[in-house]
Structure formats: structure tokens, C-alpha cells
Design a protein around this motif. Structure first.
Motif, PDB file in Angstrom:
ATOM      1  N   LEU A 179      -6.722  -0.185 -11.330  1.00 24.00           N
ATOM      2  CA  LEU A 179      -7.855   0.067 -10.441  1.00 24.00           C
ATOM      3  C   LEU A 179      -7.516   0.206  -8.963  1.00 24.00           C
ATOM      4  O   LEU A 179      -8.409   0.407  -8.150  1.00 24.00           O
ATOM      5  N   GLY A 180      -6.260   0.073  -8.569  1.00 16.87           N
ATOM      6  CA  GLY A 180      -5.923   0.152  -7.148  1.00 16.87           C
ATOM      7  C   GLY A 180      -6.317  -1.115  -6.423  1.00 16.87           C
ATOM      8  O   GLY A 180      -6.579  -2.147  -7.038  1.00 16.87           O
ATOM      9  N   SER A 181      -6.389  -1.028  -5.138  1.00 15.88           N
ATOM     10  CA  SER A 181      -6.714  -2.189  -4.314  1.00 15.88           C
ATOM     11  C   SER A 181      -8.149  -2.643  -4.549  1.00 15.88           C
ATOM     12  O   SER A 181      -9.069  -1.829  -4.609  1.00 15.88           O
ATOM     13  N   GLY A 182      -8.311  -3.962  -4.646  1.00 13.84           N
ATOM     14  CA  GLY A 182      -9.645  -4.520  -4.808  1.00 13.84           C
ATOM     15  C   GLY A 182     -10.388  -4.641  -3.496  1.00 13.84           C
ATOM     16  O   GLY A 182     -11.607  -4.767  -3.473  1.00 13.84           O
ATOM     17  N   ALA A 190       5.885   5.334 -14.855  1.00 14.25           N
ATOM     18  CA  ALA A 190       6.410   5.885 -13.609  1.00 14.25           C
ATOM     19  C   ALA A 190       6.583   4.742 -12.612  1.00 14.25           C
ATOM     20  O   ALA A 190       5.838   3.767 -12.636  1.00 14.25           O
ATOM     21  N   THR A 191       7.559   4.875 -11.754  1.00  9.86           N
ATOM     22  CA  THR A 191       7.780   3.899 -10.692  1.00  9.86           C
ATOM     23  C   THR A 191       7.041   4.371  -9.453  1.00  9.86           C
ATOM     24  O   THR A 191       7.143   5.543  -9.074  1.00  9.86           O
ATOM     25  N   VAL A 204       0.859  -1.178   0.000  1.00 10.13           N
ATOM     26  CA  VAL A 204       0.000   0.000   0.000  1.00 10.13           C
ATOM     27  C   VAL A 204       0.900   1.235   0.000  1.00 10.13           C
ATOM     28  O   VAL A 204       1.884   1.296   0.734  1.00 10.13           O
ATOM     29  N   VAL A 205       0.576   2.214  -0.820  1.00  4.72           N
ATOM     30  CA  VAL A 205       1.384   3.433  -0.920  1.00  4.72           C
ATOM     31  C   VAL A 205       0.889   4.455   0.106  1.00  4.72           C
ATOM     32  O   VAL A 205      -0.309   4.652   0.278  1.00  4.72           O
ATOM     33  N   VAL A 206       1.851   5.085   0.778  1.00  2.00           N
ATOM     34  CA  VAL A 206       1.555   6.098   1.784  1.00  2.00           C
ATOM     35  C   VAL A 206       2.199   7.429   1.395  1.00  2.00           C
ATOM     36  O   VAL A 206       3.009   7.491   0.470  1.00  2.00           O
ATOM     37  N   VAL A 240      -7.273   2.192  -2.595  1.00  2.00           N
ATOM     38  CA  VAL A 240      -5.992   2.825  -2.297  1.00  2.00           C
ATOM     39  C   VAL A 240      -4.981   2.475  -3.386  1.00  2.00           C
ATOM     40  O   VAL A 240      -5.123   1.473  -4.088  1.00  2.00           O
ATOM     41  N   LEU A 241      -3.959   3.320  -3.531  1.00  3.81           N
ATOM     42  CA  LEU A 241      -2.893   3.107  -4.502  1.00  3.81           C
ATOM     43  C   LEU A 241      -1.966   2.011  -4.010  1.00  3.81           C
ATOM     44  O   LEU A 241      -1.580   1.989  -2.836  1.00  3.81           O
ATOM     45  N   LEU A 242      -1.603   1.104  -4.911  1.00  7.65           N
ATOM     46  CA  LEU A 242      -0.656   0.025  -4.602  1.00  7.65           C
ATOM     47  C   LEU A 242       0.603   0.216  -5.431  1.00  7.65           C
ATOM     48  O   LEU A 242       0.557   0.808  -6.514  1.00  7.65           O
ATOM     49  N   ASP A 243       1.725  -0.314  -4.942  1.00  9.66           N
ATOM     50  CA  ASP A 243       2.973  -0.166  -5.700  1.00  9.66           C
ATOM     51  C   ASP A 243       2.961  -0.967  -6.999  1.00  9.66           C
ATOM     52  O   ASP A 243       3.809  -0.777  -7.851  1.00  9.66           O
ATOM     53  N   SER A 244       1.966  -1.819  -7.186  1.00 14.28           N
ATOM     54  CA  SER A 244       1.845  -2.594  -8.425  1.00 14.28           C
ATOM     55  C   SER A 244       0.932  -1.920  -9.456  1.00 14.28           C
ATOM     56  O   SER A 244       0.775  -2.421 -10.568  1.00 14.28           O
ATOM     57  N   ASP A 245       0.325  -0.792  -9.106  1.00 18.61           N
ATOM     58  CA  ASP A 245      -0.563  -0.109 -10.046  1.00 18.61           C
ATOM     59  C   ASP A 245       0.219   0.445 -11.233  1.00 18.61           C
ATOM     60  O   ASP A 245       1.401   0.780 -11.121  1.00 18.61           O
ATOM     61  N   THR A 246      -0.469   0.552 -12.371  1.00 20.58           N
ATOM     62  CA  THR A 246       0.139   1.081 -13.589  1.00 20.58           C
ATOM     63  C   THR A 246      -0.045   2.591 -13.613  1.00 20.58           C
ATOM     64  O   THR A 246      -1.162   3.095 -13.728  1.00 20.58           O
ATOM     65  N   VAL A 247       1.074   3.300 -13.474  1.00 19.59           N
ATOM     66  CA  VAL A 247       1.075   4.757 -13.391  1.00 19.59           C
ATOM     67  C   VAL A 247       2.020   5.291 -14.458  1.00 19.59           C
ATOM     68  O   VAL A 247       3.098   4.741 -14.673  1.00 19.59           O
TER      69      VAL A 247
END
Length: 109
Positions: free
Chosen positions: A66-69, A97-98, A6-8, A78-85
Motif C-alpha cells: 500500500l505504500g506509505s501510510g 523486484a528490488t 521514500v523512493v525518488v 508514496v512508494l517506499l523501498d519496503s513495498d512489495t514490487v
């Protein structure tokens, strides 16, 4: 396969040209340590990547996942580090983007 983190607010986005964009979580009460969790909906849009070295610096962000399911804040994923950005410049061109989560304790799916 490791579960995504989870991204903070202590995390950031990094464009392919070494620029960094900080993240904000206005009004979010869910925290990891003392850093608020980032709702996916707050990530897209205009926000410059500081110190981007490209001739046309990255000035905004799009998210194509789509973020966290399961984990949500205020009913929003919430944004996850695996999301496509992707970072975007004024040409407009997109670059991957990383996503730097800023924490290593909380994971989600």
C-alpha cells in the motif's frame, strides 16, 4: 528496525535478471534534494526493464503493498523501498523486484 526510505526519481526498480526500470513522477512538486518523490500509483503497469537477461524479458510491474501510510503526494501514498514490487514478463510470470530508493535522507511509515 530501520524505517523505510521514500523512493525518488533518482531511484529505480531492478528485476532478478539484472534489468532496471526507471521511475517517473510527472507533476510531483515534493522533492528530496532535486529528485521528485514517486507516487505509488505511477509504478504499476507496462514499462520494460532495460537489459533484462531473462529469455522472456520483464515488461511490466505490479505492486502488492500500500505504500506509505502517512506521507502522500496529491492525496496518494508514496512508494517506499519496503513495498512489495514484482516484475512481470510475457509468459506471464512474476519475480520479486528490488526497490532502489535513490536517496537516504527521507524515511516514512
Amino acid at each position: 528496525m530501520a524505517r523505510p526510505k521514500v523512493v525518488v526519481k533518482d531511484g529505480n526498480l531492478t528485476c532478478t535478471h539484472t534489468g532496471k526500470r526507471s521511475l517517473t513522477a510527472p507533476g510531483v512538486k515534493l522533492t528530496v534534494g532535486t529528485s521528485p518523490v514517486i507516487p505509488l500509483a505511477t509504478v504499476p503497469g507496462a514499462a520494460p526493464y532495460q537489459s533484462c537477461t531473462f529469455a522472456h524479458p520483464c515488461i511490466s510491474t505490479i505492486v502488492t503493498s500500500l505504500g506509505s501510510g502517512k506521507l502522500t503526494v496529491g492525496g496518494k501514498p508514496v512508494l517506499l523501498d519496503s513495498d512489495t514490487v514484482n516484475s512481470v514478463n510475457d509468459v506471464p510470470t512474476t519475480f520479486p523486484a528490488t526497490v532502489i530508493p535513490g536517496q537516504s535522507k527521507l524515511t516514512a511509515s
